[in-house]
Write an enzyme that holds these catalytic residues in place. Structure first.
Site, PDB file in Angstrom:
ATOM      1  NE  ARG A   1     -53.770  58.933  77.557  1.00 27.98           N
ATOM      2  CZ  ARG A   1     -54.496  58.608  78.632  1.00 27.98           C
ATOM      3  NH1 ARG A   1     -55.476  57.735  78.528  1.00 27.98           N
ATOM      4  NH2 ARG A   1     -54.229  59.166  79.807  1.00 27.98           N
TER       5      ARG A   1
ATOM      6  CD  GLU B   1     -49.171  54.268  92.666  1.00 23.57           C
ATOM      7  OE1 GLU B   1     -49.709  54.239  91.542  1.00 23.57           O
ATOM      8  OE2 GLU B   1     -48.888  55.339  93.259  1.00 23.57           O
TER       9      GLU B   1
ATOM     10  CD1 TRP C   1     -52.053  51.617  90.315  1.00 21.44           C
ATOM     11  CD2 TRP C   1     -51.983  51.558  88.086  1.00 21.44           C
ATOM     12  NE1 TRP C   1     -50.914  52.266  89.929  1.00 21.44           N
ATOM     13  CE2 TRP C   1     -50.843  52.250  88.562  1.00 21.44           C
ATOM     14  CE3 TRP C   1     -52.147  51.406  86.710  1.00 21.44           C
ATOM     15  CZ2 TRP C   1     -49.875  52.778  87.712  1.00 21.44           C
ATOM     16  CZ3 TRP C   1     -51.186  51.928  85.866  1.00 21.44           C
ATOM     17  CH2 TRP C   1     -50.069  52.606  86.363  1.00 21.44           C
TER      18      TRP C   1
ATOM     19  CE1 TYR D   1     -44.490  55.060  86.354  1.00 18.15           C
ATOM     20  CE2 TYR D   1     -46.638  54.008  86.417  1.00 18.15           C
ATOM     21  CZ  TYR D   1     -45.859  55.113  86.173  1.00 18.15           C
ATOM     22  OH  TYR D   1     -46.436  56.284  85.751  1.00 18.15           O
TER      23      TYR D   1
ATOM     24  NE  ARG E   1     -20.490  63.207  86.280  1.00 19.87           N
ATOM     25  CZ  ARG E   1     -19.180  63.249  86.540  1.00 19.87           C
ATOM     26  NH1 ARG E   1     -18.748  63.716  87.710  1.00 19.87           N
ATOM     27  NH2 ARG E   1     -18.295  62.827  85.647  1.00 19.87           N
ATOM     28  NE  ARG E   2     -21.312  56.575  83.887  1.00 27.11           N
ATOM     29  CZ  ARG E   2     -20.350  55.934  83.217  1.00 27.11           C
ATOM     30  NH1 ARG E   2     -20.250  54.619  83.307  1.00 27.11           N
ATOM     31  NH2 ARG E   2     -19.502  56.622  82.477  1.00 27.11           N
TER      32      ARG E   2
ATOM     33  CB  CYS F   1     -46.974  59.667  84.419  1.00 28.38           C
ATOM     34  SG  CYS F   1     -48.444  59.267  83.448  1.00 28.38           S
TER      35      CYS F   1
ATOM     36  NE  ARG G   1     -45.358  59.449  79.809  1.00 30.36           N
ATOM     37  CZ  ARG G   1     -46.634  59.587  79.509  1.00 30.36           C
ATOM     38  NH1 ARG G   1     -47.062  60.667  78.877  1.00 30.36           N
ATOM     39  NH2 ARG G   1     -47.515  58.661  79.838  1.00 30.36           N
TER      40      ARG G   1
ATOM     41  CB  VAL H   1     -47.886  65.655  86.344  1.00 26.39           C
ATOM     42  CG1 VAL H   1     -47.637  67.089  85.929  1.00 26.39           C
ATOM     43  CG2 VAL H   1     -48.416  65.598  87.764  1.00 26.39           C
ATOM     44  CG  ASP H   2     -54.723  64.235  87.195  1.00 25.94           C
ATOM     45  OD1 ASP H   2     -54.919  65.353  87.711  1.00 25.94           O
ATOM     46  OD2 ASP H   2     -55.595  63.340  87.153  1.00 25.94           O
TER      47      ASP H   2
ATOM     48  CG  ASN I   1     -46.931  61.300  90.784  1.00 24.82           C
ATOM     49  OD1 ASN I   1     -47.569  62.013  90.021  1.00 24.82           O
ATOM     50  ND2 ASN I   1     -46.990  59.977  90.728  1.00 24.82           N
TER      51      ASN I   1
ATOM     52  CG  LEU J   1     -55.170  71.852  86.930  1.00 25.55           C
ATOM     53  CD1 LEU J   1     -55.540  73.297  87.268  1.00 25.55           C
ATOM     54  CD2 LEU J   1     -55.487  70.930  88.099  1.00 25.55           C
TER      55      LEU J   1
ATOM     56  CB  ALA K   1     -59.161  61.925  82.683  1.00 23.79           C
TER      57      ALA K   1
END
Length: 298
Positions: free
Chosen positions: A25, A63, A85, A127, A159-160, A179, A200, A202-203, A211, A242, A297
């Site tokens: 992208r 953050e 950000w 988020y 489990r929720r 992300c 989903r 990751v840089d 993270n 990367l 990026a």
């Protein structure tokens, strides 16, 4: 026992050696693998603040605390000296106005001019908005974090026990879709709180280290609120990549030997998940290699 940071360094090497070359992208291009996992044991007080380069852990914690406020405007981050950000609203401002404003001047205007901040500092329903104020079809807001804390306290075998940020109806209004998008929790019969984070996209050089810190910090907060002990942090990556302009510095990083992970503790009994401050977190014995500089990026 092999140092747990080698999981991350091995993943860097795997992407460098076997990653698929892709146009992405941003136009920068990536080298990418799909599907990865690392596991960190938090039970002895150690947290995965990487040591093969300096990670500015206070920025990552700030953050996470901002996410928990439900905030979506960079003005609040800038007041706390967090600039990670800024790139997205700055790019939008430049594209919309044609003005070649510097990042420093843009941030100064955000801080000094509330009207300018409301117009140009807003990131959309990112988020924190989804975590604390998910909007249902009936117009009712849902606080996923508050529900999670109550489940941890009252029904720890559930489990929720999870929250996520991928609100399909609002993705197009976000400066950047989430992300790190799903956090699921599990409590052992011995009272240890485990977390599985699915990311989903990751840089790997710049994003993943933050993270890891953010997720570990949140896990410590949730454990304190629910009177549990921290357990294992499991991180799962989807598109793990990367950027092409990060390849050389990644090669530099994997040549470094990890040092012992630091410890992180919460220094007071914080009354609720909404009351944590950066001063509540104490990191000790952090002795990393020097920082590695690389561009984000956008």
């Amino acid at each position: 026992m092999r140092h747990p940071e080698y999981q991350y360094l091995d993943l860097l090497e795997r992407v460098l050696e076997t990653g698929d070359e892709r146009i992405d992208r941003t136009g920068v291009g990536t080298r990418s693998v799909f599907g990865s996992m690392v596991r960190f044991d938090l039970s002895q007080g150690h947290v995965p603040i990487l040591t093969s380069k300096r990670v500015y852990w206070k920025t990552a914690v700030k953050e996470m605390l901002w996410f928990l406020t439900g905030g979506t405007n960079i003005q609040d981050l800038l007041k706390d000296n967090v600039r990670i950000w800024t790139d997205w609203p700055l790019a939008s401002y430049r594209a919309a106005t044609g003005e070649t404003i510097t990042q420093t001047d843009f941030e100064r205007r955000i801080l000094e001019d509330d009207a300018f901040a409301r117009r140009w500092g807003e990131l959309g329903p990112v988020y924190g908005k989804q975590w604390r104020r998910w909007l249902g079809p009936d117009g009712r807001e849902h606080d996923q974090i508050a529900v999670l804390v109550q489940l941890l306290k009252n029904n720890p075998s559930s489990r929720r026990m999870l929250f996520h940020g991928w609100n399909v109806a609002e993705l197009s209004d976000m400066a950047l879709p989430p992300c790190h998008m799903v956090y699921q929790y599990h409590v052992t019969s011995g009272g240890r709180l485990n977390c599985l984070l699915f990311q989903r996209s990751v840089d790997l050089l710049l994003g993943a280290p933050f993270n890891f810190v953010g997720a570990a910090t949140l896990q410590l907060m949730l454990a304190q609120q629910s009177k549990l002990e921290p357990g294992e942090l499991i991180w799962v990556g989807g598109d793990t990549h990367l950027y092409r302009n990060h390849l050389d510095v990644a090669r530099e990083q994997i040549r470094r030997d990890p040092r012992p992970f630091p410890t992180m503790s919460i220094v007071r009994d914080v009354p609720s998940i909404d009351d944590y401050k950066i001063s509540d977190f104490l990191v000790e014995n952090y002795d990393p290699h020097p920082a590695i500089q690389a561009d984000v990026a956008v």
